[in-house]
Design a protein around this motif. Structure first.
Motif, PDB file in Angstrom:
ATOM      1  N   VAL A 215     -13.829   4.940  -4.875  1.00  0.00           N
ATOM      2  CA  VAL A 215     -12.699   4.018  -5.022  1.00  0.00           C
ATOM      3  C   VAL A 215     -11.627   4.437  -4.037  1.00  0.00           C
ATOM      4  O   VAL A 215     -11.402   5.646  -3.831  1.00  0.00           O
ATOM      5  CB  VAL A 215     -12.142   4.029  -6.464  1.00  0.00           C
ATOM      6  CG1 VAL A 215     -10.998   3.035  -6.601  1.00  0.00           C
ATOM      7  CG2 VAL A 215     -13.231   3.712  -7.469  1.00  0.00           C
ATOM      8  N   ALA A 216     -10.988   3.479  -3.412  1.00  0.00           N
ATOM      9  CA  ALA A 216      -9.925   3.794  -2.459  1.00  0.00           C
ATOM     10  C   ALA A 216      -8.850   4.649  -3.122  1.00  0.00           C
ATOM     11  O   ALA A 216      -8.449   4.392  -4.262  1.00  0.00           O
ATOM     12  CB  ALA A 216      -9.317   2.491  -1.920  1.00  0.00           C
ATOM     13  N   TRP A 217      -8.374   5.626  -2.394  1.00  0.00           N
ATOM     14  CA  TRP A 217      -7.472   6.607  -2.997  1.00  0.00           C
ATOM     15  C   TRP A 217      -6.149   5.982  -3.429  1.00  0.00           C
ATOM     16  O   TRP A 217      -5.546   6.409  -4.429  1.00  0.00           O
ATOM     17  CB  TRP A 217      -7.213   7.763  -2.025  1.00  0.00           C
ATOM     18  CG  TRP A 217      -6.326   7.412  -0.853  1.00  0.00           C
ATOM     19  CD1 TRP A 217      -6.721   6.948   0.361  1.00  0.00           C
ATOM     20  CD2 TRP A 217      -4.897   7.508  -0.815  1.00  0.00           C
ATOM     21  NE1 TRP A 217      -5.624   6.732   1.165  1.00  0.00           N
ATOM     22  CE2 TRP A 217      -4.502   7.074   0.463  1.00  0.00           C
ATOM     23  CE3 TRP A 217      -3.920   7.898  -1.727  1.00  0.00           C
ATOM     24  CZ2 TRP A 217      -3.171   7.029   0.856  1.00  0.00           C
ATOM     25  CZ3 TRP A 217      -2.590   7.851  -1.349  1.00  0.00           C
ATOM     26  CH2 TRP A 217      -2.230   7.428  -0.059  1.00  0.00           C
ATOM     27  N   TYR A 218      -5.666   4.968  -2.720  1.00  0.00           N
ATOM     28  CA  TYR A 218      -4.371   4.364  -3.083  1.00  0.00           C
ATOM     29  C   TYR A 218      -4.474   3.530  -4.357  1.00  0.00           C
ATOM     30  O   TYR A 218      -3.442   3.129  -4.903  1.00  0.00           O
ATOM     31  CB  TYR A 218      -3.829   3.526  -1.926  1.00  0.00           C
ATOM     32  CG  TYR A 218      -4.699   2.364  -1.513  1.00  0.00           C
ATOM     33  CD1 TYR A 218      -4.628   1.134  -2.158  1.00  0.00           C
ATOM     34  CD2 TYR A 218      -5.606   2.497  -0.466  1.00  0.00           C
ATOM     35  CE1 TYR A 218      -5.422   0.083  -1.771  1.00  0.00           C
ATOM     36  CE2 TYR A 218      -6.400   1.443  -0.071  1.00  0.00           C
ATOM     37  CZ  TYR A 218      -6.311   0.239  -0.728  1.00  0.00           C
ATOM     38  OH  TYR A 218      -7.109  -0.818  -0.348  1.00  0.00           O
ATOM     39  N   ILE A 219      -5.704   3.269  -4.825  1.00  0.00           N
ATOM     40  CA  ILE A 219      -5.900   2.586  -6.102  1.00  0.00           C
ATOM     41  C   ILE A 219      -6.137   3.606  -7.212  1.00  0.00           C
ATOM     42  O   ILE A 219      -5.601   3.485  -8.322  1.00  0.00           O
ATOM     43  CB  ILE A 219      -7.085   1.608  -6.021  1.00  0.00           C
ATOM     44  CG1 ILE A 219      -6.811   0.530  -4.965  1.00  0.00           C
ATOM     45  CG2 ILE A 219      -7.360   0.963  -7.368  1.00  0.00           C
ATOM     46  CD1 ILE A 219      -5.636  -0.360  -5.259  1.00  0.00           C
ATOM     47  N   ALA A 220      -6.941   4.607  -6.920  1.00  0.00           N
ATOM     48  CA  ALA A 220      -7.330   5.572  -7.956  1.00  0.00           C
ATOM     49  C   ALA A 220      -6.280   6.638  -8.205  1.00  0.00           C
ATOM     50  O   ALA A 220      -6.268   7.253  -9.280  1.00  0.00           O
ATOM     51  CB  ALA A 220      -8.646   6.246  -7.568  1.00  0.00           C
ATOM     52  N   LYS A 221      -5.382   6.853  -7.252  1.00  0.00           N
ATOM     53  CA  LYS A 221      -4.415   7.942  -7.371  1.00  0.00           C
ATOM     54  C   LYS A 221      -3.000   7.414  -7.213  1.00  0.00           C
ATOM     55  O   LYS A 221      -2.782   6.356  -6.611  1.00  0.00           O
ATOM     56  CB  LYS A 221      -4.707   9.014  -6.313  1.00  0.00           C
ATOM     57  CG  LYS A 221      -6.043   9.720  -6.505  1.00  0.00           C
ATOM     58  CD  LYS A 221      -6.318  10.690  -5.383  1.00  0.00           C
ATOM     59  CE  LYS A 221      -7.557  11.526  -5.668  1.00  0.00           C
ATOM     60  NZ  LYS A 221      -8.744  10.720  -5.997  1.00  0.00           N
ATOM     61  N   PRO A 222      -2.020   8.143  -7.719  1.00  0.00           N
ATOM     62  CA  PRO A 222      -0.620   7.725  -7.525  1.00  0.00           C
ATOM     63  C   PRO A 222      -0.200   7.919  -6.077  1.00  0.00           C
ATOM     64  O   PRO A 222      -0.746   8.763  -5.354  1.00  0.00           O
ATOM     65  CB  PRO A 222       0.156   8.637  -8.479  1.00  0.00           C
ATOM     66  CG  PRO A 222      -0.709   9.836  -8.651  1.00  0.00           C
ATOM     67  CD  PRO A 222      -2.114   9.344  -8.587  1.00  0.00           C
ATOM     68  N   CYS A 223       0.765   7.124  -5.679  1.00  0.00           N
ATOM     69  CA  CYS A 223       1.219   7.194  -4.291  1.00  0.00           C
ATOM     70  C   CYS A 223       1.931   8.505  -3.977  1.00  0.00           C
ATOM     71  O   CYS A 223       2.069   8.886  -2.808  1.00  0.00           O
ATOM     72  CB  CYS A 223       2.153   6.019  -3.993  1.00  0.00           C
ATOM     73  SG  CYS A 223       1.355   4.395  -4.124  1.00  0.00           S
ATOM     74  N   THR A 224       2.375   9.212  -5.000  1.00  0.00           N
ATOM     75  CA  THR A 224       3.109  10.459  -4.767  1.00  0.00           C
ATOM     76  C   THR A 224       2.215  11.614  -4.319  1.00  0.00           C
ATOM     77  O   THR A 224       2.738  12.687  -4.002  1.00  0.00           O
ATOM     78  CB  THR A 224       3.845  10.860  -6.057  1.00  0.00           C
ATOM     79  OG1 THR A 224       2.913  10.899  -7.152  1.00  0.00           O
ATOM     80  CG2 THR A 224       4.949   9.859  -6.376  1.00  0.00           C
ATOM     81  N   VAL A 225       0.902  11.400  -4.273  1.00  0.00           N
ATOM     82  CA  VAL A 225       0.045  12.481  -3.767  1.00  0.00           C
ATOM     83  C   VAL A 225       0.280  12.699  -2.286  1.00  0.00           C
ATOM     84  O   VAL A 225      -0.027  13.771  -1.752  1.00  0.00           O
ATOM     85  CB  VAL A 225      -1.438  12.168  -4.032  1.00  0.00           C
ATOM     86  CG1 VAL A 225      -1.722  12.108  -5.522  1.00  0.00           C
ATOM     87  CG2 VAL A 225      -1.869  10.881  -3.349  1.00  0.00           C
ATOM     88  N   ALA A 226       0.820  11.682  -1.600  1.00  0.00           N
ATOM     89  CA  ALA A 226       1.167  11.810  -0.185  1.00  0.00           C
ATOM     90  C   ALA A 226       2.632  12.222  -0.074  1.00  0.00           C
ATOM     91  O   ALA A 226       3.502  11.608  -0.699  1.00  0.00           O
ATOM     92  CB  ALA A 226       0.924  10.500   0.541  1.00  0.00           C
ATOM     93  N   ALA A 227       2.884  13.235   0.715  1.00  0.00           N
ATOM     94  CA  ALA A 227       4.258  13.729   0.883  1.00  0.00           C
ATOM     95  C   ALA A 227       5.078  12.820   1.784  1.00  0.00           C
ATOM     96  O   ALA A 227       6.312  12.737   1.654  1.00  0.00           O
ATOM     97  CB  ALA A 227       4.238  15.154   1.433  1.00  0.00           C
ATOM     98  N   ASN A 228       4.428  12.123   2.689  1.00  0.00           N
ATOM     99  CA  ASN A 228       5.120  11.265   3.638  1.00  0.00           C
ATOM    100  C   ASN A 228       5.652  10.025   2.913  1.00  0.00           C
ATOM    101  O   ASN A 228       4.911   9.302   2.241  1.00  0.00           O
ATOM    102  CB  ASN A 228       4.158  10.862   4.769  1.00  0.00           C
ATOM    103  CG  ASN A 228       4.880  10.222   5.936  1.00  0.00           C
ATOM    104  OD1 ASN A 228       5.853   9.507   5.765  1.00  0.00           O
ATOM    105  ND2 ASN A 228       4.393  10.497   7.146  1.00  0.00           N
ATOM    106  N   GLN A 229       6.958   9.762   3.068  1.00  0.00           N
ATOM    107  CA  GLN A 229       7.570   8.611   2.422  1.00  0.00           C
ATOM    108  C   GLN A 229       7.050   7.286   2.972  1.00  0.00           C
ATOM    109  O   GLN A 229       6.915   6.310   2.248  1.00  0.00           O
ATOM    110  CB  GLN A 229       9.092   8.677   2.573  1.00  0.00           C
ATOM    111  CG  GLN A 229       9.735   9.855   1.860  1.00  0.00           C
ATOM    112  CD  GLN A 229       9.568   9.767   0.351  1.00  0.00           C
ATOM    113  OE1 GLN A 229       9.595   8.677  -0.226  1.00  0.00           O
ATOM    114  NE2 GLN A 229       9.396  10.912  -0.299  1.00  0.00           N
ATOM    115  N   SER A 230       6.739   7.259   4.263  1.00  0.00           N
ATOM    116  CA  SER A 230       6.197   6.052   4.857  1.00  0.00           C
ATOM    117  C   SER A 230       4.824   5.731   4.275  1.00  0.00           C
ATOM    118  O   SER A 230       4.513   4.559   4.001  1.00  0.00           O
ATOM    119  CB  SER A 230       6.102   6.213   6.374  1.00  0.00           C
ATOM    120  OG  SER A 230       5.528   5.069   6.966  1.00  0.00           O
ATOM    121  N   VAL A 231       4.019   6.750   4.059  1.00  0.00           N
ATOM    122  CA  VAL A 231       2.707   6.541   3.453  1.00  0.00           C
ATOM    123  C   VAL A 231       2.859   6.069   2.009  1.00  0.00           C
ATOM    124  O   VAL A 231       2.110   5.204   1.544  1.00  0.00           O
ATOM    125  CB  VAL A 231       1.872   7.836   3.538  1.00  0.00           C
ATOM    126  CG1 VAL A 231       0.562   7.678   2.784  1.00  0.00           C
ATOM    127  CG2 VAL A 231       1.602   8.194   4.993  1.00  0.00           C
TER     128      VAL A 231
END
Length: 261
Positions: free
Chosen positions: A147-163
């Motif tokens: 499953v695509a990570w942006y669906i299965a996981k919260p967006c806060t797993v990425a440190a970059n604010q733009s991401v």
């Protein structure tokens, strides 16, 4: 009492209008969300971010293939330009079909059998869109993703604010597609409900047909047409028709009739 497949009435006109209002809101949402994603607002960014986090393959496989003169690998559907174009196409198609549906429903030509075909097709298209947005990525055997990570996981797993902002936009587009799928499922339910045998509806149709074609109705209609016409010596015992008035008028306008009588 024969079952009518084409000319069937909807069970609830109010429910149809409510679903069209909801469909309009959902269509505007997918138009906006899919439109701003065209052509590549966040797709490659999320793909690269997922690769850096170890969730999926890397977009560098394309450059690697170019550098080594190798054929281009088959990209996962979730990261392909085809999915982005597909989403924009179905959102525009949804708006066109909604306007067509509204006009046809007002003109009483939006029959349930036609709606069944269109709703089933749109449901299948949005299922394909949802599966594509949350689709798997098995291009890199070292980092498979079901499953695509942006669906299965919260967006806060990425440190970059733009991401994170891109992740929220992708989640919003996915949610809008899910809402549209739910609306079309409701439309499918209303359509199937209207297609089920309905003796009361068929009985009303039979009564309407009998009322307009029975001898009593024809007699009543003829009496209504002749109502209010004054009786004269000529029309007191004869039926009065528009032709009678024409003959009476011509008879009064013959100046030589009494002279040579």
């Amino acid at each position: 009492m024969a079952y009518k497949l084409l000319h069937r009435k909807w069970r609830s006109t109010r429910a149809m209008y409510y679903t069209m209002i909801a469909e309009l809101g959902g269509t505007v949402a997918v138009l906006v969300m899919f439109g701003i994603a065209q052509p590549d607002l966040y797709r490659t960014k999320l793909w690269r971010a997922g690769s850096e986090l170890g969730f999926n393959s890397s977009p560098n496989v394309i450059l690697w293939a170019y550098a080594n003169y190798e054929p281009q690998p088959t990209l996962p559907f979730v990261w392909s330009q085809t999915l982005t174009n597909f989403n924009v196409a179905i959102s525009v198609l949804s708006l066109f079909l909604l306007l067509t549906k509204l006009i046809a429903f007002i003109m009483h030509v939006w029959f349930p059998i036609i709606a069944l075909i269109i709703n089933f097709s749109l449901t299948a298209l949005y299922v394909a869109s949802i599966v594509g947005q949350a689709g798997p990525d098995h291009l890199d055997p070292a980092h498979p993703s079901s499953v695509a990570w942006y669906i299965a996981k919260p967006c806060t797993v990425a440190a970059n604010q733009s991401v994170q902002s891109s992740c929220r936009l992708a989640k919003g587009a996915f949610a809008a597609a899910c809402i549209m799928l739910g609306i079309y499922c409701v439309n499918m339910g209303l359509t199937i409900w209207a297609l089920l045998p309905n003796p009361a509806n068929d009985k009303v149709d039979d009564e309407d047909e009998d009322d307009t074609s029975s001898p009593a109705a024809l007699k009543q209609g003829s009496q209504w047409e002749m109502h209010g016409i004054p009786q004269t010596p000529r029309t007191g015992t004869l039926p009065y028709t528009p032709r009678t008035m024409a003959f009476n008028t011509l008879e009064r306008k013959l100046p030589l009739r009494n002279q040579y009588a």
